[in-house]
Scaffold this motif. Structure first.
Motif, PDB file in Angstrom:
ATOM      1  N   GLN A 134     -84.240 -30.013  -3.225  1.00  0.00           N
ATOM      2  CA  GLN A 134     -85.331 -30.788  -1.817  1.00  0.00           C
ATOM      3  C   GLN A 134     -85.335 -31.838  -2.243  1.00  0.00           C
ATOM      4  OE1 GLN A 134     -87.664 -28.200   0.068  1.00  0.00           O
ATOM      5  NE2 GLN A 134     -89.484 -29.740  -0.171  1.00  0.00           N
ATOM      6  N   ILE A 135     -85.705 -32.991  -1.611  1.00  0.00           N
ATOM      7  CA  ILE A 135     -86.405 -34.655  -1.468  1.00  0.00           C
ATOM      8  C   ILE A 135     -87.821 -34.623  -0.639  1.00  0.00           C
ATOM      9  CG2 ILE A 135     -86.446 -36.318  -1.582  1.00  0.00           C
ATOM     10  CD1 ILE A 135     -83.238 -36.000  -1.577  1.00  0.00           C
ATOM     11  N   SER A 136     -89.046 -34.490  -1.068  1.00  0.00           N
ATOM     12  CA  SER A 136     -89.780 -34.346  -0.452  1.00  0.00           C
ATOM     13  C   SER A 136     -90.442 -35.774   0.663  1.00  0.00           C
ATOM     14  CB  SER A 136     -91.390 -33.751  -0.812  1.00  0.00           C
ATOM     15  OG  SER A 136     -90.810 -32.478  -0.721  1.00  0.00           O
ATOM     16  N   TYR A 137     -90.081 -35.999   1.064  1.00  0.00           N
ATOM     17  CA  TYR A 137     -91.371 -37.222   1.495  1.00  0.00           C
ATOM     18  C   TYR A 137     -92.647 -37.226   1.840  1.00  0.00           C
ATOM     19  CZ  TYR A 137     -85.884 -38.738   1.482  1.00  0.00           C
ATOM     20  OH  TYR A 137     -84.632 -38.671   1.224  1.00  0.00           O
ATOM     21  N   THR A 157     -89.311 -33.828   4.444  1.00  0.00           N
ATOM     22  CA  THR A 157     -88.496 -32.998   3.372  1.00  0.00           C
ATOM     23  C   THR A 157     -86.866 -32.429   4.062  1.00  0.00           C
ATOM     24  OG1 THR A 157     -88.895 -30.480   3.877  1.00  0.00           O
ATOM     25  CG2 THR A 157     -90.508 -31.174   2.400  1.00  0.00           C
ATOM     26  N   ARG A 178     -83.794 -30.662   2.464  1.00  0.00           N
ATOM     27  CA  ARG A 178     -83.401 -29.988   1.641  1.00  0.00           C
ATOM     28  C   ARG A 178     -81.600 -29.645   1.616  1.00  0.00           C
ATOM     29  NH1 ARG A 178     -85.254 -23.257   1.669  1.00  0.00           N
ATOM     30  NH2 ARG A 178     -83.899 -23.315  -0.278  1.00  0.00           N
ATOM     31  N   ASP A 195     -87.138 -30.610   7.790  1.00  0.00           N
ATOM     32  CA  ASP A 195     -87.777 -30.127   8.081  1.00  0.00           C
ATOM     33  C   ASP A 195     -87.814 -28.751   7.763  1.00  0.00           C
ATOM     34  OD1 ASP A 195     -89.864 -32.158   6.886  1.00  0.00           O
ATOM     35  OD2 ASP A 195     -89.374 -33.131   8.850  1.00  0.00           O
TER      36      ASP A 195
END
Length: 58
Positions: free
Chosen positions: A15-18, A23, A25, A38
């Motif tokens: 997962q990459i969260s900004y 996000t 995933r 999201d």
């Protein structure tokens, strides 16, 4: 939980969260890869497009 068992084992999950909570995933199960933006399922091209747009603004 039963749905997870029927889908198969998870090979990879990241997962990459900004900034501001967005996000992306990626979940790989067997030969299937699911992309979530999201928490909502999206196509791989849409997820990559979103990540590219966020990288440009960073």
């Amino acid at each position: 939980m039963i749905r997870r068992l029927l889908r198969g084992r998870v090979k990879s999950d990241y997962q990459i969260s900004y900034y501001r909570g967005a996000t992306v995933r990626r979940v790989e199960r067997g030969r299937r890869v699911d992309w979530l933006l999201d928490g909502m399922p999206v196509s791989e091209s849409r997820a990559r497009e979103y990540m590219a747009s966020r990288e440009q603004t960073a």
